[in-house]
Design an enzyme around this catalytic site. Structure first.
Site, short mmCIF file in Angstrom:
data_model
loop_
_atom_site.label_atom_id
_atom_site.label_comp_id
_atom_site.label_asym_id
_atom_site.label_seq_id
_atom_site.Cartn_x
_atom_site.Cartn_y
_atom_site.Cartn_z
N LYS A 137 0.73 -0.98 -0.05
CA LYS A 137 -0.17 -0.09 0.08
C LYS A 137 0.86 1.17 -0.18
O LYS A 137 0.76 2.32 -0.82
CB LYS A 137 -0.97 0.06 1.22
CG LYS A 137 -1.79 -1.08 1.45
CD LYS A 137 -2.71 -0.87 2.74
CE LYS A 137 -1.95 -0.93 3.99
NZ LYS A 137 -1.51 -2.25 4.21
N ARG A 164 -8.88 1.32 9.16
CA ARG A 164 -8.59 -0.20 9.39
C ARG A 164 -9.64 -1.25 10.20
O ARG A 164 -9.35 -2.29 10.35
CB ARG A 164 -7.21 -0.03 10.16
CG ARG A 164 -6.16 -0.53 9.53
CD ARG A 164 -4.66 -0.52 10.25
NE ARG A 164 -3.84 -1.28 9.92
CZ ARG A 164 -2.68 -0.51 9.33
NH1 ARG A 164 -2.41 0.48 9.43
NH2 ARG A 164 -1.66 -1.37 9.19
N ARG A 185 11.29 -6.40 4.09
CA ARG A 185 11.08 -5.02 4.51
C ARG A 185 12.27 -4.33 5.24
O ARG A 185 12.35 -4.67 6.44
CB ARG A 185 9.55 -4.59 4.86
CG ARG A 185 9.60 -3.07 5.08
CD ARG A 185 8.28 -2.61 5.01
NE ARG A 185 7.25 -3.24 6.12
CZ ARG A 185 6.08 -2.92 6.20
NH1 ARG A 185 5.40 -2.19 5.29
NH2 ARG A 185 5.49 -3.55 7.21
N ARG A 211 11.79 -3.19 11.15
CA ARG A 211 10.71 -2.68 11.92
C ARG A 211 10.45 -3.86 13.21
O ARG A 211 10.22 -4.86 12.50
CB ARG A 211 9.55 -2.16 11.36
CG ARG A 211 9.57 -0.63 11.01
CD ARG A 211 8.52 -0.43 10.00
NE ARG A 211 7.08 -0.97 10.31
CZ ARG A 211 6.15 -0.57 9.63
NH1 ARG A 211 5.91 -0.07 8.40
NH2 ARG A 211 4.80 -1.44 10.06
N ARG A 260 -0.40 -9.58 13.26
CA ARG A 260 -0.82 -8.53 12.31
C ARG A 260 -1.87 -8.95 11.24
O ARG A 260 -2.84 -8.28 10.72
CB ARG A 260 0.21 -7.56 11.88
CG ARG A 260 0.99 -6.92 12.91
CD ARG A 260 2.64 -6.14 12.33
NE ARG A 260 1.92 -5.17 11.35
CZ ARG A 260 2.85 -4.34 10.73
NH1 ARG A 260 3.92 -4.96 10.25
NH2 ARG A 260 2.43 -3.39 9.93
P1 ADP Z 1 2.26 -1.63 3.14
O1 ADP Z 1 2.45 -0.33 3.08
O2 ADP Z 1 1.24 -2.24 2.57
O3 ADP Z 1 2.41 -2.37 4.61
P2 ADP Z 1 4.76 -1.71 1.81
O4 ADP Z 1 4.64 -0.84 0.63
O5 ADP Z 1 5.66 -1.15 2.77
O6 ADP Z 1 3.53 -2.37 2.46
O7 ADP Z 1 5.49 -3.10 1.10
C1 ADP Z 1 6.05 -3.89 1.89
C2 ADP Z 1 7.15 -4.58 1.60
O8 ADP Z 1 7.10 -5.19 0.19
C3 ADP Z 1 8.26 -3.38 1.17
O9 ADP Z 1 9.51 -4.02 1.66
C4 ADP Z 1 8.32 -3.15 -0.35
O10 ADP Z 1 9.64 -2.68 -0.58
C5 ADP Z 1 7.86 -4.58 -0.88
N1 ADP Z 1 7.06 -4.40 -2.02
C6 ADP Z 1 5.84 -3.71 -2.02
N2 ADP Z 1 5.24 -3.86 -3.20
C7 ADP Z 1 5.90 -4.86 -3.78
C8 ADP Z 1 5.68 -5.57 -5.04
N3 ADP Z 1 4.89 -5.60 -5.76
N4 ADP Z 1 6.77 -6.74 -5.37
C9 ADP Z 1 7.68 -7.00 -4.49
N5 ADP Z 1 8.06 -6.21 -3.22
C10 ADP Z 1 7.17 -5.12 -2.98
P1 AMP Z 2 1.38 0.58 9.07
O1 AMP Z 2 2.51 1.65 8.86
O2 AMP Z 2 0.36 1.20 8.39
O3 AMP Z 2 1.83 -0.78 8.67
O4 AMP Z 2 1.02 0.37 10.59
C1 AMP Z 2 1.79 0.08 11.59
C2 AMP Z 2 0.97 0.21 12.89
O5 AMP Z 2 0.25 1.34 13.30
C3 AMP Z 2 -0.08 -0.75 12.82
O6 AMP Z 2 0.17 -2.37 13.06
C4 AMP Z 2 -1.17 -0.47 14.09
O7 AMP Z 2 -0.62 -0.79 15.33
C5 AMP Z 2 -1.00 1.07 13.83
N1 AMP Z 2 -1.86 1.81 12.74
C6 AMP Z 2 -1.58 2.09 11.82
N2 AMP Z 2 -2.82 2.62 11.09
C7 AMP Z 2 -3.84 2.47 12.15
C8 AMP Z 2 -5.07 2.50 12.14
N3 AMP Z 2 -5.89 3.01 10.95
N4 AMP Z 2 -5.92 2.23 13.15
C9 AMP Z 2 -5.38 1.62 14.20
N5 AMP Z 2 -3.98 1.24 14.26
C10 AMP Z 2 -3.23 1.76 13.18
#
Ligand code: ADP
Ligand code: AMP
Length: 214
Positions: A13, A88, A127, A160, A171
Site C-alpha cells: 500500500k 482499518r 522490508r 521494524r 498483524r
Molecule cells: P504496506 O504499506 O502495505 O505495509 P509496503 O509498501 O511497505 O507495504 O511494502 C511491503 C514490502 O514489500 C516493502 O519492503 C516493499 O519494498 C515490498 N514491496 C511492495 N510492493 C511490492 C511488489 N509489488 N513486489 C515485491 N515487493 C514489494
Molecule cells: P502501518 O505502517 O500502516 O503498517 O501501521 C503500523 C501500525 O500502526 C499498525 O500495525 C497499527 O498498530 C498502527 N496503525 C496504523 N494505522 C492504524 C489505524 N488506522 N488504526 C489503528 N492502528 C493503526
C-alpha cells in the site's frame, strides 16, 4: 482525487501510495508514519500508540480517527489525498464517511492491493525501514543503492520491530478480523477496485493508473 488504500500489512500500500501521490501531486497520509513520527518525538500519542503497535495490535479508534479527520481538512488536501493504513476498522470507515458527508464530500476510490498471506510473510521479512526519514525498501525487490543504507538520508536501515516474524502473523490475524471487512464495505458503496499486488511493483502501479485514468 480522494483515495483510500486497502490491503494486508506488507501488501504494498505504502509503496503504491507514494507513487500515486507523486504522480497526482496530492498528499500521502499514512497513519503508521504519523504514529512512528510521534514515537520518535516522544509525544503522548506516540507513547500510547507504541504499546499497541509493538504487539501487532491496532491503535484504538479514538486515537486514530480524529487525527485523520483533522488532517484531511488542511489546505494541502483541497485537491485530494491518498490515505494509507486508514481506515482499518469498520468504525473508522464509518466515521470517515460521515465526516466527509458533513463536508458534502465523499471518497472516489478504495484500491485494494490483493496479496496472499504466504507472500506477505516474505515481503515483511525483507522490508527495511529508515528510522530517520521513514523511507521503505526491500532487500530483494526494492534494494537501496548501498546495502543497509537509506538512499535519501544516509541513515542505517532497520527491520521494524513489528516486522519481526512473530508479530507479522499477529498483524495478519488482526487484518483478517478487523480490516478485511472494509473490502465489502467499500464494494457496497461502489468504489472498490482490486489490483493483483503479487505482480512486480511497476506493473501494480500501471494497473492502478489504468483504474484512475479510466
Ligand atoms: P504496506 O504499506 O502495505 O505495509 P509496503 O509498501 O511497505 O507495504 O511494502 C511491503 C514490502 O514489500 C516493502 O519492503 C516493499 O519494498 C515490498 N514491496 C511492495 N510492493 C511490492 C511488489 N509489488 N513486489 C515485491 N515487493 C514489494
Ligand atoms: P502501518 O505502517 O500502516 O503498517 O501501521 C503500523 C501500525 O500502526 C499498525 O500495525 C497499527 O498498530 C498502527 N496503525 C496504523 N494505522 C492504524 C489505524 N488506522 N488504526 C489503528 N492502528 C493503526
Amino acid at each position: 482525487m480522494k483515495i483510500v488504500m486497502l490491503g494486508a500489512p506488507g501488501a504494498g500500500k505504502g509503496t503504491q501510495a507514494i507513487k500515486i501521490a507523486d504522480k497526482y501531486g496530492i498528499p500521502h497520509i499514512s497513519t503508521g508514519d504519523i504514529f512512528r513520527a510521534n514515537i520518535k518525538n516522544g509525544t503522548e500519542l506516540g507513547k500510547k500508540a507504541k504499546e499497541y503497535m509493538d504487539q501487532g495490535l491496532l491503535v484504538p479508534d479514538e486515537l486514530t480517527t480524529n487525527l485523520v479527520v483533522d488532517r484531511i481538512q488542511q489546505e494541502d488536501c483541497k485537491k485530494g489525498y491518498i490515505l494509507d493504513g486508514f481506515p482499518r476498522t469498520i468504525p473508522q470507515a464509518t466515521c470517515l464517511t460521515e465526516a466527509l458527508a458533513s463536508l458534502n464530500d465523499a471518497l472516489d476510490y478504495a484500491i485494494n492491493v490483493d496479496v496472499q498471506d504466504e507472500k506477505i510473510v516474505t515481503r515483511m521479512g525483507g522490508r527495511r525501514a529508515c528510522p530517520n526519514c521513514g523511507a521503505t525498501y526491500h532487500v530483494k525487490y526494492m534494494a537501496p543503492k548501498i546495502e543497509g543504507i537509506c538512499d535519501t538520508c544516509g541513515a542505517e536501515l532497520i527491520l521494524r520491530a513489528d516486522d519481526e516474524p512473530a508479530t507479522v502473523q499477529k498483524r495478519l490475524d488482526v487484518y483478517h478480523a478487523q480490516t478485511q471487512p472494509l473490502i465489502d464495505y467499500y464494494n457496497e458503496k461502489g468504489i472498490l477496485k482490486t489490483v493483483d499486488g503479487d505482480k512486480d511493483l511497476n506493473e501494480v502501479f500501471s494497473d492502478i493508473l489504468a483504474i484512475l485514468e479510466a
